[in-house]
Design an enzyme around this catalytic site. Structure first.
Site, PDB file in Angstrom:
ATOM      1  N   ASP A 152       1.981  -0.340  -5.780  1.00 15.76           N
ATOM      2  CA  ASP A 152       0.978   0.575  -5.254  1.00 15.76           C
ATOM      3  C   ASP A 152       0.218   1.310  -6.356  1.00 15.76           C
ATOM      4  O   ASP A 152      -1.017   1.349  -6.348  1.00 15.76           O
ATOM      5  CB  ASP A 152       1.652   1.585  -4.316  1.00 15.76           C
ATOM      6  CG  ASP A 152       0.669   2.568  -3.720  1.00 15.76           C
ATOM      7  OD1 ASP A 152       0.250   2.359  -2.567  1.00 15.76           O
ATOM      8  OD2 ASP A 152       0.311   3.557  -4.388  1.00 15.76           O
ATOM      9  N   THR A 184      -1.692   2.886  -0.603  1.00 19.12           N
ATOM     10  CA  THR A 184      -2.066   1.477  -0.476  1.00 19.12           C
ATOM     11  C   THR A 184      -0.986   0.691   0.259  1.00 19.12           C
ATOM     12  O   THR A 184      -1.283  -0.163   1.092  1.00 19.12           O
ATOM     13  CB  THR A 184      -2.325   0.860  -1.860  1.00 19.12           C
ATOM     14  OG1 THR A 184      -3.248   1.673  -2.580  1.00 19.12           O
ATOM     15  CG2 THR A 184      -2.887  -0.546  -1.729  1.00 19.12           C
ATOM     16  N   ASP A 185       0.266   0.979  -0.038  1.00 16.10           N
ATOM     17  CA  ASP A 185       1.367   0.341   0.698  1.00 16.10           C
ATOM     18  C   ASP A 185       1.298   0.686   2.183  1.00 16.10           C
ATOM     19  O   ASP A 185       1.468  -0.189   3.041  1.00 16.10           O
ATOM     20  CB  ASP A 185       2.711   0.805   0.139  1.00 16.10           C
ATOM     21  CG  ASP A 185       3.137   0.039  -1.102  1.00 16.10           C
ATOM     22  OD1 ASP A 185       2.612  -1.065  -1.326  1.00 16.10           O
ATOM     23  OD2 ASP A 185       3.996   0.537  -1.838  1.00 16.10           O
ATOM     24  N   ILE A 186       1.090   1.952   2.484  1.00 17.10           N
ATOM     25  CA  ILE A 186       1.043   2.392   3.881  1.00 17.10           C
ATOM     26  C   ILE A 186      -0.102   1.696   4.614  1.00 17.10           C
ATOM     27  O   ILE A 186       0.069   1.166   5.729  1.00 17.10           O
ATOM     28  CB  ILE A 186       0.862   3.911   3.959  1.00 17.10           C
ATOM     29  CG1 ILE A 186       2.057   4.633   3.326  1.00 17.10           C
ATOM     30  CG2 ILE A 186       0.663   4.352   5.407  1.00 17.10           C
ATOM     31  CD1 ILE A 186       3.362   4.400   4.014  1.00 17.10           C
ATOM     32  N   GLY A 189       0.663  -1.869   5.301  1.00 19.60           N
ATOM     33  CA  GLY A 189       1.567  -1.997   6.439  1.00 19.60           C
ATOM     34  C   GLY A 189       0.843  -1.870   7.770  1.00 19.60           C
ATOM     35  O   GLY A 189       1.135  -2.598   8.725  1.00 19.60           O
TER      36      GLY A 189
END
Length: 412
Positions: A152, A184-186, A189
């Protein structure tokens, strides 16, 4: 009607979650919150990397182990944990059998990483043509960076977000900053969940699954939104502006007698009300400030004038006064104030669940409110391998004798 007794919107959907850390697990948790049966496959003895990402820990009654990390707990609610060794033929065979019973598979291995185990999309499609197979990587399945690892923080830099976040280089403390959470990860997802649901809808028509290729870099660039559009249309790369907005003024933080507050004016009517509240109604008819485009042009003059006034009263004073006339504003809360806020409490954004290590595990609630198929909190984030025997019995109809023969955990 007690909606808590209704099945979730995705009840009956089976998701095999081979992902770890945050982007994939976040998608799996969302699908699980909506009712899907999500089985998280983890490495024996270690599990998801984030199980070790502490402190803080939810303390274990077993003094020989640390307990569960807060990081792991944030992204693995409503899942069941199975421990299987992909390095062994027996473990790989069981994962293939589980994939045959699944509707969706989530994974975030490096490109080609699962092919050596016969768990890549092409291999599993032969066994289960209806499988929706979602791959999450840093840079995608194609392109010159496909084989690179992506995290991220790295992607926030490469994808342009850090060029927009932080104070301007000319200001004290200027320079690039990452966002305070792995955003960015969230977002990846969330995109993964949307893509999975779209693929399931298409499967209803075609009868066939498909492969979803999601890249953190792609998602980061897509979520630059108006900033990317500003560049593509205007031809000028936006720069860091601290808390200011590139297209709207005033839309930033301002100092008060006891801290800071945010003023977020979205139209000229709100600006006129702001001017009256600040005791300076003449600003609303000043040629420099009468329209938003003029306020953007004369940003520094207007911001300086507003700052001089807001420092004269407390945050609470200004928030109350501005709310009374419809000017969007609010405090900058620390997390203790966030969870003490009456609006946050009324929306049940803090929940508690029973966990093997705690009778009252505090977690952040799901923000989705559905009238007929509400989110349900069925399982606390699992301990490592907690449901191995249960899942292998439920999904694969394995007998106790078969489970004992392969040495599956005794937790039911």
């Amino acid at each position: 009607m007690d909606t808590s007794l209704l099945p979730g919107a995705l009840a009956g959907l089976r998701v095999l979650d081979l992902s770890r850390v945050l982007a994939g697990p976040w998608s799996g948790q969302l699908l699980a919150d909506l009712g899907a049966d999500v089985v998280k496959v983890e490495r024996p003895g270690a599990g998801d990397d984030t199980r070790a990402w502490g402190p803080p820990w939810l303390e274990s009654p077993d003094t020989e182990r640390k307990g569960e990390s807060a990081y792991f707990l944030c992204a693995n609610r409503n899942k069941r944990s199975v421990t299987l060794d992909l390095g062994s033929p027996e473990g790989r065979a069981l994962v293939r059998r589980l994939a045959c019973e699944a509707d969706v598979l989530l994974e975030n291995f490096k490109v080609g990483g699962l092919k050596q185990y016969g768990l890549d999309y092409a291999s599993l499609r032969e066994l289960n043509p209806r499988l929706i197979y979602c791959s999450i990587t840093g840079f995608g399945q194609t392109g010159p960076y496909a084989n690179r690892a992506g995290y991220d923080f790295l992607i926030q830099g490469m994808g342009g977000l850090m060029s927009l976040t932080g104070r301007a280089d000319s200001e004290a403390g200027g320079g690039p900053l990452k966002v305070g959470v792995a955003l960015t990860d969230i977002l990846t997802g969330l995109y993964a969940s949307v893509a999975v649901l779209a693929a399931l809808k298409r499967r209803d028509v075609s009868g066939e699954g498909q492969h979803i290729d999601l890249a953190l870099l792609d998602v980061q660039i897509a979520c630059l939104a108006n900033q990317a559009s500003n560049y593509l249309v205007g031809g000028v790369a936006p720069h860091r502006m601290g808390n200011a907005h590139p297209n709207i003024v005033p839309y930033q933080d301002f100092p008060t007698a006891d801290g800071y507050m945010i003023i977020a004016v979205g139209n000229d009517g709100q600006f006129a009300n702001l001017c009256k509240t600040l005791g300076c109604p003449q600003w609303a008819t000043d040629a420099r400030f009468a329209t938003n485009s003029q306020r953007v042009r004369h940003r520094s003059d207007l911001v300086a004038l507003i700052r001089d006034v807001t420092m004269g009263q407390t945050t609470d004073f200004w928030v109350q006064a501005m709310e009374a006339v419809g000017v969007p504003c609010g405090p900058i809360n620390s997390l203790d104030r966030v969870f003490a806020d009456p609006q946050v409490q009324s929306r049940n954004m803090r929940i508690e669940m029973e966990h093997p290590h705690s009778d009252q595990l505090p977690l952040v609630g799901n923000p989705i409110r559905m009238s007929e198929s509400p989110v349900q909190y069925r399982h606390a984030p699992p301990t490592l391998g907690q449901h191995t025997r249960q899942v292998l019995t439920d999904w694969l109809k394995m007998t106790d004798a078969e489970l004992d023969e392969i040495g599956a955990g005794n937790t039911k």
